[in-house]
Each structure stands twice: as C-alpha cells, then as structure tokens.
Scaffold this motif. Structure first.
Motif, PDB file in Angstrom:
ATOM      1  N   MET A   1      13.197 -15.494 -21.629  1.00 19.50           N
ATOM      2  CA  MET A   1      12.555 -16.116 -20.463  1.00 19.50           C
ATOM      3  C   MET A   1      11.069 -15.804 -20.442  1.00 19.50           C
ATOM      4  N   LYS A   2      10.333 -16.663 -19.784  1.00 19.57           N
ATOM      5  CA  LYS A   2       8.919 -16.433 -19.550  1.00 19.57           C
ATOM      6  C   LYS A   2       8.642 -16.567 -18.054  1.00 19.57           C
ATOM      7  N   ILE A   3       7.679 -15.775 -17.578  1.00 21.57           N
ATOM      8  CA  ILE A   3       7.296 -15.819 -16.171  1.00 21.57           C
ATOM      9  C   ILE A   3       5.782 -15.958 -16.084  1.00 21.57           C
ATOM     10  N   GLN A   4       5.338 -16.711 -15.097  1.00 19.76           N
ATOM     11  CA  GLN A   4       3.920 -16.827 -14.819  1.00 19.76           C
ATOM     12  C   GLN A   4       3.714 -16.705 -13.318  1.00 19.76           C
ATOM     13  N   VAL A   5       2.862 -15.755 -12.927  1.00 19.33           N
ATOM     14  CA  VAL A   5       2.502 -15.586 -11.530  1.00 19.33           C
ATOM     15  C   VAL A   5       1.040 -15.995 -11.404  1.00 19.33           C
ATOM     16  N   SER A   6       0.793 -17.086 -10.727  1.00 21.90           N
ATOM     17  CA  SER A   6      -0.536 -17.674 -10.679  1.00 21.90           C
ATOM     18  C   SER A   6      -1.558 -16.690 -10.126  1.00 21.90           C
ATOM     19  N   GLY A   7      -2.663 -16.502 -10.862  1.00 23.21           N
ATOM     20  CA  GLY A   7      -3.729 -15.613 -10.418  1.00 23.21           C
ATOM     21  C   GLY A   7      -3.545 -14.168 -10.825  1.00 23.21           C
ATOM     22  N   ILE A   8      -2.395 -13.841 -11.420  1.00 23.40           N
ATOM     23  CA  ILE A   8      -2.125 -12.454 -11.801  1.00 23.40           C
ATOM     24  C   ILE A   8      -2.013 -12.367 -13.321  1.00 23.40           C
ATOM     25  N   ILE A   9      -2.895 -11.563 -13.901  1.00 21.15           N
ATOM     26  CA  ILE A   9      -2.939 -11.349 -15.344  1.00 21.15           C
ATOM     27  C   ILE A   9      -2.380  -9.965 -15.640  1.00 21.15           C
ATOM     28  N   GLU A  10      -1.565  -9.872 -16.656  1.00 21.60           N
ATOM     29  CA  GLU A  10      -0.912  -8.613 -17.016  1.00 21.60           C
ATOM     30  C   GLU A  10      -1.921  -7.458 -17.061  1.00 21.60           C
ATOM     31  N   GLY A  11      -1.631  -6.433 -16.260  1.00 25.73           N
ATOM     32  CA  GLY A  11      -2.435  -5.220 -16.262  1.00 25.73           C
ATOM     33  C   GLY A  11      -3.741  -5.291 -15.505  1.00 25.73           C
ATOM     34  N   GLN A  12      -4.016  -6.450 -14.865  1.00 25.32           N
ATOM     35  CA  GLN A  12      -5.283  -6.631 -14.164  1.00 25.32           C
ATOM     36  C   GLN A  12      -5.073  -6.598 -12.644  1.00 25.32           C
ATOM     37  N   PRO A  13      -6.169  -6.380 -11.876  1.00 25.96           N
ATOM     38  CA  PRO A  13      -6.054  -6.303 -10.419  1.00 25.96           C
ATOM     39  C   PRO A  13      -5.501  -7.578  -9.789  1.00 25.96           C
ATOM     40  N   ILE A  14      -4.677  -7.402  -8.787  1.00 24.02           N
ATOM     41  CA  ILE A  14      -4.108  -8.512  -8.029  1.00 24.02           C
ATOM     42  C   ILE A  14      -5.159  -9.036  -7.048  1.00 24.02           C
ATOM     43  N   PRO A  15      -5.372 -10.344  -6.982  1.00 26.00           N
ATOM     44  CA  PRO A  15      -6.348 -10.906  -6.042  1.00 26.00           C
ATOM     45  C   PRO A  15      -6.021 -10.558  -4.587  1.00 26.00           C
ATOM     46  N   ASP A  16      -7.077 -10.375  -3.795  1.00 28.99           N
ATOM     47  CA  ASP A  16      -6.906  -9.976  -2.402  1.00 28.99           C
ATOM     48  C   ASP A  16      -6.069 -10.961  -1.595  1.00 28.99           C
ATOM     49  N   ARG A  17      -6.048 -12.232  -1.988  1.00 32.57           N
ATOM     50  CA  ARG A  17      -5.327 -13.206  -1.169  1.00 32.57           C
ATOM     51  C   ARG A  17      -3.827 -12.944  -1.143  1.00 32.57           C
ATOM     52  N   PHE A  18      -3.337 -12.161  -2.080  1.00 32.76           N
ATOM     53  CA  PHE A  18      -1.911 -11.841  -2.114  1.00 32.76           C
ATOM     54  C   PHE A  18      -1.590 -10.498  -1.442  1.00 32.76           C
ATOM     55  N   ALA A  19      -2.611  -9.830  -0.885  1.00 25.45           N
ATOM     56  CA  ALA A  19      -2.434  -8.467  -0.380  1.00 25.45           C
ATOM     57  C   ALA A  19      -2.175  -8.418   1.127  1.00 25.45           C
ATOM     58  N   PHE A  20      -1.338  -7.504   1.516  1.00 22.61           N
ATOM     59  CA  PHE A  20      -1.063  -7.194   2.921  1.00 22.61           C
ATOM     60  C   PHE A  20      -2.265  -6.483   3.529  1.00 22.61           C
ATOM     61  N   GLY A  21      -2.894  -5.606   2.725  1.00 21.45           N
ATOM     62  CA  GLY A  21      -4.070  -4.876   3.170  1.00 21.45           C
ATOM     63  C   GLY A  21      -5.208  -5.016   2.180  1.00 21.45           C
ATOM     64  N   VAL A  22      -6.430  -5.244   2.679  1.00 17.57           N
ATOM     65  CA  VAL A  22      -7.599  -5.377   1.810  1.00 17.57           C
ATOM     66  C   VAL A  22      -8.622  -4.309   2.156  1.00 17.57           C
TER      67      VAL A  22
END
Length: 207
Positions: A1-22
C-alpha cells in the motif's frame, strides 16, 4: 500500500493548519486551525473489505507534572507514551481519499461527537483525557484533533499517520472506543498498511 497525506512530507514539520495548537511568542500557544489533512491511499490488496486510519504521537510525556509550566522543562529522558489524535474505522472499501477538513475544521471546545458517517466511524482521541480537568474544554473528543505538544518539551514530537487495509467490513466497535481498542480489534485482520510521519514542536528552541 501507499499513503499520501497532503502537505506532510516524511520527517518534515507538519503545517500549522493541521495543528490544534500553534506557536505564539506572547502566550506560548494559541489555538490553531485544526484542520484534518487530506489523506489518500492506493495499491490496495485484494480482499480488502474496509480501512482504518490511526494517527498517534509516541513522544508524549508519561508524567505531566512539568507540562507547560513556566520555569520548568519536560526532560527528553522522561519515558514516553502513545497519544492518539485520529481514529477512524469501518471506512468503506471503495474509498481511497478523505478530503482536507472533512473530519475537523477548527478547535471545538468540549469536543466532537463520536458517531458513524459516510467516511467511517469515529473513535475517541486522547484530548478527552488530557482536557478532562479543564472546565472550559472538558468533553469527548471524537475524530481528528491535531498536534499540540508541550511548549516546554525538550523532545521533538513525531506524528504517525497510518492507514490499514482490513479483511472485515466492520471492526465491531461501538460507543466511545479508543486507540487501544482499535489496535486490539485489528489484530489478525490487517492485509496491508502504510505510514507517513511528520514532526511538530511548540518549543521555540526546537522550531
């Protein structure tokens, strides 16, 4: 299987728009957009009858005494535990994508309902326990709620987004089930899985 989470690159910071707290320089932390990311998967094995999505942070302090306390730090050497941020099961076998914002679009004080919808059945994430002592926020938190690690944690947090292809149409979970229950119910039913991992921190020294 393959997975892709838009805006999230393996090992890199998660964009603030997906965060509960910024990060907030004055108050340490403020509520974030808390949008559930678009998640897509393919190369599904034959015999798949449903999918499950699990997102968790394995770097959460096992003891919360110093969490978000001025003048204190959460040591990187403190034992860590899993904190579940997103649990979605009984996802129909013909689905290959969940759009951004479908399971969360903003912080909802006192949580979101645990129910079954067109994209699957929501489980209870661990904000339910973490916010239980806060009268303004306490409630049952179903579905997705994003990263909000302690702002004084010496450790960078990692967030694993996982999708599982299962050989059953339903895991038979009802009510307010949690991540432990999902993992237990999936035993013996996983045909394939895929994962992508992002990082997040509110510690200005690590950002």
């Amino acid at each position: 299987m393959k997975i892709q989470v838009s805006g999230i690159i393996e090992g890199q910071p998660i964009p603030d728009r997906f965060a509960f707290g910024v990060f907030n320089a004055e108050d340490r932390m403020s509520f974030g957009p808390n949008r559930s990311p678009e998640i897509a998967w393919d190369e599904v094995p034959e015999g798949t009858r449903s999918f499950a999505i699990v997102m968790f942070d394995p770097d959460v302090p096992s003891v919360a005494d110093n969490v978000n306390q001025e003048g204190k730090t959460v040591s990187r050497d403190l034992p860590r535990v899993d904190f579940f941020h997103w649990l979605l099961v009984d996802i129909p076998a013909d689905m290959r994508r969940i759009p951004e914002g479908e399971d969360s679009d903003g912080v909802m004080p006192k949580g979101k309902a645990v129910d079954a919808g067109s994209i699957g059945r929501r489980g209870v994430n661990n904000y339910t326990q973490f916010l239980a002592g806060n009268p303004d926020m306490a409630g049952t938190y179903g579905g997705y709620d994003g990263p909000c690690p302690p702002w004084n944690d010496e450790l960078l947090h990692h967030y694993h987004f996982e999708v599982y292809a299962l050989d059953v149409e339903s895991l038979g979970l009802d009510g307010e089930f949690d991540g432990v229950a999902v993992r237990e119910a999936m035993k013996g039913h996983v045909l394939a899985s895929a994962r992508v991992t992002g990082t997040y921190t509110l510690n200005p020294d690590l950002r």
